[in-house]
Design a protein around this motif. Structure first.
Motif, PDB file in Angstrom:
ATOM      1  N   MET A 171      14.101  -6.086   6.245  1.00  0.00           N
ATOM      2  CA  MET A 171      15.143  -5.142   6.037  1.00  0.00           C
ATOM      3  C   MET A 171      16.545  -5.832   5.649  1.00  0.00           C
ATOM      4  SD  MET A 171      16.585  -1.786   7.987  1.00  0.00           S
ATOM      5  CE  MET A 171      17.379  -2.867   9.484  1.00  0.00           C
ATOM      6  N   ASN A 172      16.956  -6.651   6.496  1.00  0.00           N
ATOM      7  CA  ASN A 172      18.255  -7.554   6.273  1.00  0.00           C
ATOM      8  C   ASN A 172      18.224  -8.153   4.793  1.00  0.00           C
ATOM      9  OD1 ASN A 172      19.273  -6.554   8.729  1.00  0.00           O
ATOM     10  ND2 ASN A 172      18.830  -8.438   9.735  1.00  0.00           N
ATOM     11  N   GLU A 173      17.054  -8.661   4.631  1.00  0.00           N
ATOM     12  CA  GLU A 173      17.166  -9.575   3.117  1.00  0.00           C
ATOM     13  C   GLU A 173      16.784  -8.440   2.092  1.00  0.00           C
ATOM     14  OE1 GLU A 173      14.672 -13.036   1.197  1.00  0.00           O
ATOM     15  OE2 GLU A 173      15.018 -13.183   3.069  1.00  0.00           O
ATOM     16  N   THR A 174      15.983  -7.549   2.277  1.00  0.00           N
ATOM     17  CA  THR A 174      15.494  -6.759   0.954  1.00  0.00           C
ATOM     18  C   THR A 174      16.198  -5.178   0.903  1.00  0.00           C
ATOM     19  OG1 THR A 174      13.823  -5.538   2.008  1.00  0.00           O
ATOM     20  CG2 THR A 174      13.256  -7.893   0.952  1.00  0.00           C
ATOM     21  N   GLY A 175      16.694  -4.928   1.983  1.00  0.00           N
ATOM     22  CA  GLY A 175      17.383  -3.386   2.188  1.00  0.00           C
ATOM     23  C   GLY A 175      16.152  -2.151   2.303  1.00  0.00           C
ATOM     24  N   TRP A 176      14.924  -2.773   2.738  1.00  0.00           N
ATOM     25  CA  TRP A 176      13.878  -1.905   2.770  1.00  0.00           C
ATOM     26  C   TRP A 176      12.889  -2.320   4.071  1.00  0.00           C
ATOM     27  CZ3 TRP A 176       8.270  -2.106   2.578  1.00  0.00           C
ATOM     28  CH2 TRP A 176       7.696  -0.870   2.195  1.00  0.00           C
ATOM     29  N   MET A 177      12.265  -1.351   4.767  1.00  0.00           N
ATOM     30  CA  MET A 177      11.396  -1.783   5.643  1.00  0.00           C
ATOM     31  C   MET A 177      10.224  -0.736   5.824  1.00  0.00           C
ATOM     32  SD  MET A 177      11.769  -1.939   9.881  1.00  0.00           S
ATOM     33  CE  MET A 177      13.444  -2.843   9.833  1.00  0.00           C
ATOM     34  N   HIS A 178       9.010  -1.243   5.809  1.00  0.00           N
ATOM     35  CA  HIS A 178       7.844  -0.448   6.004  1.00  0.00           C
ATOM     36  C   HIS A 178       8.094   0.441   7.040  1.00  0.00           C
ATOM     37  CE1 HIS A 178       3.535   0.246   6.979  1.00  0.00           C
ATOM     38  NE2 HIS A 178       3.138  -0.386   5.755  1.00  0.00           N
ATOM     39  N   ASN A 179       7.443   1.639   6.821  1.00  0.00           N
ATOM     40  CA  ASN A 179       7.621   2.694   7.741  1.00  0.00           C
ATOM     41  C   ASN A 179       7.061   2.400   9.093  1.00  0.00           C
ATOM     42  OD1 ASN A 179       8.568   5.670   8.494  1.00  0.00           O
ATOM     43  ND2 ASN A 179       6.308   5.995   8.689  1.00  0.00           N
ATOM     44  N   ARG A 180       5.865   1.850   9.160  1.00  0.00           N
ATOM     45  CA  ARG A 180       5.073   1.429  10.521  1.00  0.00           C
ATOM     46  C   ARG A 180       6.261   0.532  11.320  1.00  0.00           C
ATOM     47  NH1 ARG A 180       2.348   2.761  14.984  1.00  0.00           N
ATOM     48  NH2 ARG A 180       1.219   3.994  13.353  1.00  0.00           N
ATOM     49  N   LEU A 181       6.913  -0.289  10.711  1.00  0.00           N
ATOM     50  CA  LEU A 181       7.899  -1.051  11.078  1.00  0.00           C
ATOM     51  C   LEU A 181       9.248  -0.357  11.764  1.00  0.00           C
ATOM     52  CD1 LEU A 181       7.521  -4.309   8.951  1.00  0.00           C
ATOM     53  CD2 LEU A 181       6.145  -3.917  11.247  1.00  0.00           C
ATOM     54  N   ALA A 183       0.741  -1.231   0.020  1.00  0.00           N
ATOM     55  CA  ALA A 183       0.183  -0.014   0.133  1.00  0.00           C
ATOM     56  C   ALA A 183       0.848   1.416  -0.122  1.00  0.00           C
ATOM     57  CB  ALA A 183      -0.916  -0.018   1.114  1.00  0.00           C
ATOM     58  N   THR A 184       2.137   1.204   0.112  1.00  0.00           N
ATOM     59  CA  THR A 184       2.877   2.379   0.086  1.00  0.00           C
ATOM     60  C   THR A 184       3.656   2.532  -1.190  1.00  0.00           C
ATOM     61  OG1 THR A 184       4.869   1.295   0.980  1.00  0.00           O
ATOM     62  CG2 THR A 184       3.450   2.024   2.516  1.00  0.00           C
ATOM     63  N   SER A 185       4.291   3.609  -1.557  1.00  0.00           N
ATOM     64  CA  SER A 185       4.810   3.969  -2.787  1.00  0.00           C
ATOM     65  C   SER A 185       6.154   3.296  -3.204  1.00  0.00           C
ATOM     66  CB  SER A 185       5.075   5.741  -2.973  1.00  0.00           C
ATOM     67  OG  SER A 185       6.019   6.114  -2.171  1.00  0.00           O
ATOM     68  N   ARG A 186       6.969   2.923  -2.180  1.00  0.00           N
ATOM     69  CA  ARG A 186       8.199   2.490  -2.506  1.00  0.00           C
ATOM     70  C   ARG A 186       9.064   3.281  -3.199  1.00  0.00           C
ATOM     71  NH1 ARG A 186       9.052  -3.441  -0.560  1.00  0.00           N
ATOM     72  NH2 ARG A 186       7.178  -4.188  -0.121  1.00  0.00           N
ATOM     73  N   LEU A 187       8.934   4.359  -3.186  1.00  0.00           N
ATOM     74  CA  LEU A 187       9.650   5.228  -3.820  1.00  0.00           C
ATOM     75  C   LEU A 187      10.968   5.934  -3.084  1.00  0.00           C
ATOM     76  CD1 LEU A 187       6.753   7.403  -5.710  1.00  0.00           C
ATOM     77  CD2 LEU A 187       8.095   5.909  -6.864  1.00  0.00           C
ATOM     78  N   SER A 188      11.069   5.767  -1.908  1.00  0.00           N
ATOM     79  CA  SER A 188      12.089   6.564  -1.067  1.00  0.00           C
ATOM     80  C   SER A 188      13.321   6.080  -1.485  1.00  0.00           C
ATOM     81  CB  SER A 188      11.890   5.735   0.273  1.00  0.00           C
ATOM     82  OG  SER A 188      11.874   4.439   0.555  1.00  0.00           O
ATOM     83  N   ALA A 189      13.664   4.958  -2.110  1.00  0.00           N
ATOM     84  CA  ALA A 189      15.089   4.567  -2.696  1.00  0.00           C
ATOM     85  C   ALA A 189      15.311   5.783  -3.938  1.00  0.00           C
ATOM     86  CB  ALA A 189      15.366   3.418  -3.184  1.00  0.00           C
ATOM     87  N   CYS A 190      14.241   5.759  -4.703  1.00  0.00           N
ATOM     88  CA  CYS A 190      14.584   6.808  -5.879  1.00  0.00           C
ATOM     89  C   CYS A 190      14.601   8.253  -5.265  1.00  0.00           C
ATOM     90  CB  CYS A 190      13.311   6.586  -6.876  1.00  0.00           C
ATOM     91  SG  CYS A 190      13.207   4.941  -7.743  1.00  0.00           S
ATOM     92  N   LEU A 191      13.871   8.467  -4.367  1.00  0.00           N
ATOM     93  CA  LEU A 191      13.915   9.913  -3.984  1.00  0.00           C
ATOM     94  C   LEU A 191      15.414  10.310  -3.019  1.00  0.00           C
ATOM     95  CD1 LEU A 191      10.514  10.416  -2.388  1.00  0.00           C
ATOM     96  CD2 LEU A 191      11.699  11.967  -4.035  1.00  0.00           C
ATOM     97  N   ALA A 192      16.006   9.068  -2.321  1.00  0.00           N
ATOM     98  CA  ALA A 192      17.352   9.203  -1.810  1.00  0.00           C
ATOM     99  C   ALA A 192      18.186   9.663  -2.506  1.00  0.00           C
ATOM    100  CB  ALA A 192      17.567   8.133  -0.831  1.00  0.00           C
ATOM    101  N   LEU A 193      18.235   8.925  -3.903  1.00  0.00           N
ATOM    102  CA  LEU A 193      19.317   9.185  -4.705  1.00  0.00           C
ATOM    103  C   LEU A 193      19.206  10.328  -5.774  1.00  0.00           C
ATOM    104  CD1 LEU A 193      20.682   5.520  -5.642  1.00  0.00           C
ATOM    105  CD2 LEU A 193      21.648   7.154  -3.926  1.00  0.00           C
ATOM    106  N   GLY A 194      17.933  10.880  -5.604  1.00  0.00           N
ATOM    107  CA  GLY A 194      17.373  11.892  -6.632  1.00  0.00           C
ATOM    108  C   GLY A 194      17.277  11.525  -8.005  1.00  0.00           C
TER     109      GLY A 194
END
Length: 474
Positions: free
Chosen positions: A336-346, A236-247
């Protein structure tokens, strides 16, 4: 012949890139690009190997996109930010650069690096910087007395009023330069930093993939985001944070696409909650400029520096590995350890557990997150950890302590997310998965899963006492 140099950093895109657009306005200028890899600095800043791999992928995509427009992108490597000035001086002399264009970064080390470069090139190369990674420049949203807000809600209200008065514009990608596309652009040599494989399905590289995901999210999920965003089992989230972090994507592109699909977002309608997430992102960047100490791992609330933290390496290791005996915490850490990403609530739950249940210094958790996250972003990561630790501006009150069991029951009621990441609990059906040892004892089953490493009730009491003692000492 005038030569313009674009110094790319965390802005790996050709669309809506303010520095690139400014450099290309003179149609007669030669435009070249440069990216400086600084592995020693990245190591000091704990850049995750996954983020380094994603950076490399997006550098390659940027290299190709620029070449199509007749702009060569060079890659150079040096050790630290301090080494950037001599490298830039030599590069500018080699290519007879007249003007340097770049987009600001707001962390203290990056800010000092840019000041050194400006001073070092003064009189030789004209330097032009731009507020590109934010919707509104730091210092432009202030209280009536001209000070930076310390609380998010009034900041957000003032921010939205500014947006309602006029939106920040997106700039177009540059046209192809007069000489046409480059048939043989300069080769990119991989930088010397560890890389770890990225799941391309979760994090596809390149601007087009980012823009496609942004459009799909704004069309299909932004309206329902308030109701679904806290449940990690849902996509349900955008998962765009990685793209925003690197511009790879700009916040302005996010804003304009959101308003194109959800025009009521600026007035509290559908999309407003996701807009608030973009404003949170700006808030944390504005804070770095207003209070540089935040970039030096200092808490915003001074007295919290007096908290006497526990030094249990065993507890810290159990938290890192997802072996605390609290299923929602462990599932999140393994994600996070496996994918490099974690849901914000978590992120909130796991941070609260480390600080408020284990009483371990929030800075250890902050750094560990950076070593793992593909979307590692200092401003957001520091802001989130200080919020959870009750040490930051507008943080959760120190006496607000998440119960990890009830958090799991509330946001992963049937345990679907937990069972996905904790296969040793896959045979426990429904809500029982939140207290696996109670279930195991009833069933007479032996679990290959640790018992809770602390009792939450006792840990809560100890944390409250530690914070209260620190506050009284101050």
């Amino acid at each position: 012949m005038t030569t313009h140099l674009v110094w790319f950093r965390a802005d790996l895109r050709i669309h809506d890139n303010l520095a690139l657009a400014a450099a290309c306005r003179d149609k007669n200028a030669v435009v070249i690009g440069l990216f400086i890899a600084t592995p020693q600095q990245w190591e000091a800043h704990a850049m995750a190997p996954r983020q380094a791999a994603f950076l490399w992928q997006n550098l390659q995509a940027l290299h190709a996109a620029l070449a199509q427009r007749g702009i060569p992108l060079y890659l150079r490597e040096t050790g630290t930010f301090d080494d950037s000035l001599p490298l830039l001086k030599a590069f500018c002399e080699e290519h007879q650069v007249d003007a340097l264009f770049y987009n600001y970064q707001y962390e203290l080390n990056e800010h000092r690096r840019d000041l050194n470069v400006e001073r070092g090139l003064e009189g030789k190369v004209v330097c032009q910087g731009f507020d590109d990674s934010v919707l509104l420049p730091p210092g432009s949203v202030t209280t009536g007395s001209g000070e930076m807000y310390k609380v998010f809600t009034p900041f957000s209200n003032a921010f939205i009023r500014r947006l309602q008065e006029g939106l920040p514009e997106c700039v177009h990608a540059p046209n192809t330069r007069e000489g046409g596309a480059l048939s043989e652009p300069p080769a990119l040599t991989p930088f010397n930093y560890p890389q770890e494989k990225v799941d391309d399905a979760l994090f596809p590289a390149g601007e087009q993939a980012a823009l496609t995901r942004l459009r799909q999210f704004c069309q299909q999920k932004a309206a329902g985001y308030p109701d679904a965003r806290d449940f990690p089992a849902l996509d349900a989230t955008s998962r765009l944070s990685a793209c925003l972090a690197l511009g790879v994507l700009s916040p302005r592109q996010c804003l304009h696409r959101l308003l194109a699909e959800q025009p009521g977002a600026l007035t509290g309608g559908p999309g407003a909650v996701w807009l608030n997430e973009l404003i949170w992102r700006d808030f944390y960047r504005h804070l770095l400029i207003a209070w540089p100490k935040l970039s030096r791992h200092k808490p915003f609330i001074g007295w919290t520096e007096k908290v006497r933290w526990q030094q249990s390496d065993n507890h810290f290791q159990a938290w890192r590995e997802g072996k605390t005996g609290y299923p929602i915490v462990d599932a999140a850490m393994r994600q996070m350890n496996e994918t490099g990403w974690m849901h914000n609530r978590l992120r909130m739950i796991t941070a609260s557990f480390l600080v408020k249940d284990l009483l371990i210094d929030w800075r250890r958790g902050e750094r560990y997150f950076m070593t793992q996250l593909i979307d590692g972003d200092y401003a957001a990561n520091n802001g989130g950890w200080q919020w959870a630790a009750s040490t930051g501006t507008d943080a959760a009150p120190y006496f607000r302590i998440f119960n990890p069991t009830t958090q799991g029951e509330k946001f992963d009621a049937q345990g679907d997310f937990i069972r996905r990441w904790l296969p040793e609990l896959r045979n426990i059906a429904g809500k029982a998965v939140h207290q696996p040892w109670a279930w195991a004892e009833k069933q007479g089953v032996k679990l290959d899963y640790p018992r809770p490493i602390v009792d939450h009730k006792a840990a809560r009491a100890a944390t409250l006492a530690a914070y209260e003692a620190a506050r009284k000492t101050h």
